[in-house]
Design a protein around this motif. Structure first.
Motif, short mmCIF file in Angstrom:
data_model
loop_
_atom_site.label_atom_id
_atom_site.label_comp_id
_atom_site.label_asym_id
_atom_site.label_seq_id
_atom_site.Cartn_x
_atom_site.Cartn_y
_atom_site.Cartn_z
N CYS A 20 0.69 -1.02 0.00
CA CYS A 20 -0.01 -0.07 -0.02
C CYS A 20 0.87 1.05 -0.07
CB CYS A 20 -0.73 0.21 1.16
SG CYS A 20 -2.56 -1.14 0.81
N TYR A 24 0.90 3.58 -3.44
CA TYR A 24 0.71 5.03 -3.19
C TYR A 24 1.80 6.00 -3.45
CZ TYR A 24 -1.87 9.22 -1.63
OH TYR A 24 -2.22 10.64 -1.66
N ARG A 25 2.97 5.94 -2.99
CA ARG A 25 3.99 6.73 -3.23
C ARG A 25 4.64 6.63 -4.52
NH1 ARG A 25 8.38 5.97 -0.50
NH2 ARG A 25 7.97 4.10 0.16
N TYR A 61 -5.87 -3.13 -2.90
CA TYR A 61 -5.34 -1.78 -2.72
C TYR A 61 -6.29 -0.67 -3.17
CZ TYR A 61 -2.86 2.48 -3.42
OH TYR A 61 -2.42 3.87 -3.67
N LYS A 65 -8.61 1.75 -0.76
CA LYS A 65 -8.16 3.17 -0.61
C LYS A 65 -9.27 4.06 -0.92
CE LYS A 65 -4.49 5.14 -0.38
NZ LYS A 65 -3.79 5.37 0.84
N TYR A 104 0.15 13.70 1.12
CA TYR A 104 -0.98 13.41 0.07
C TYR A 104 -0.41 13.44 -1.24
CZ TYR A 104 -5.25 14.01 -2.69
OH TYR A 104 -6.41 13.73 -3.33
N ALA A 108 -5.73 8.09 -4.80
CA ALA A 108 -5.30 6.65 -5.26
C ALA A 108 -5.94 5.97 -6.46
CB ALA A 108 -5.17 5.75 -3.97
N ASN A 111 -4.73 8.14 -9.63
CA ASN A 111 -3.39 7.57 -9.91
C ASN A 111 -3.41 6.11 -10.63
OD1 ASN A 111 -2.66 9.97 -8.94
ND2 ASN A 111 -1.84 8.84 -7.04
#
Length: 197
Positions: A20, A24-25, A61, A65, A104, A108, A111
């Motif tokens: 996760c 996200y990153r 995921y 999210k 932030y 998600a 993205n």
């Protein structure tokens, strides 16, 4: 503890948290199973036992999210009973608060939609369904107001939300969050119909 967390062994939980964070990153496609295994300290076979595939992990995921629209709606209704306009503003304010959170990096789901352009891919199908649920939430809230063309207003509000999420990645988060609440108020006011009860 979420339903996803309850389903896994301790090793599976480490994989879940690591994946996760990386998804996200850094993005879903850029985070490989080998990297997830290395960072979580869990071997690849254990990853596949818990999640079957990387796509399965990505799908879980994306679903995790997403804030379920009914939760936003219930929170707004509890905070502002019998006041649909205040409920709508409450939801917009909640979204603006998310944008202001440290770390932030955009929505998600948005993205993921960029990473999975094939609309038949299971991850993209899930994203599209979840975003449709968000739009339905806004449209439902708007339909309680004395406005003309509630479906168009709901769609335009969703566009503002998505735009604020994206511009946060380019400009200041605080500026995007503030602009979202102000633009939403102006848009809502422009649709209010004084002739409607």
């Amino acid at each position: 503890m979420t339903e996803e967390q309850q389903r896994h062994s301790p090793a599976g939980q480490r994989v879940w948290e690591t994946a996760c964070d990386l998804f996200y990153r850094e993005g879903i496609r850029s985070a490989g199973v080998a990297e997830i295994a290395e960072r979580s300290g869990v071997g690849k076979p254990s990853i596949y036992r818990n999640f079957e595939s990387k796509d399965g992990l990505a799908l879980a995921y994306v679903k995790a999210k997403a804030v379920p629209p009914r939760v936003w709606l219930e929170t707004a209704r509890a905070a502002c009973p019998d006041d649909p306009l205040a409920q709508l503003r409450h939801v917009i304010a909640d979204i603006a608060d998310q944008i202001r959170e440290p770390g932030y990096r955009g929505c998600a789901l948005v993205n993921a939609s960029v990473e999975f352009p094939d609309r038949t891919h299971p991850v993209r199908v899930a994203v599209d369904e979840l975003k449709a649920a968000y739009l339905e939430l806004l449209t439902d809230l708007v339909s309680q107001l004395p406005v003309r063309d509630h479906r168009t207003l709901g769609y335009m509000l969703q566009m503002l939300v998505e735009g604020a999420s994206v511009t946060t990645q380019i400009y200041e988060a605080e500026k995007s969050a503030d602009a979202l609440t102000e633009a939403a108020d102006r848009l809502i006011n422009s649709f209010l119909d004084p002739e409607k009860p």
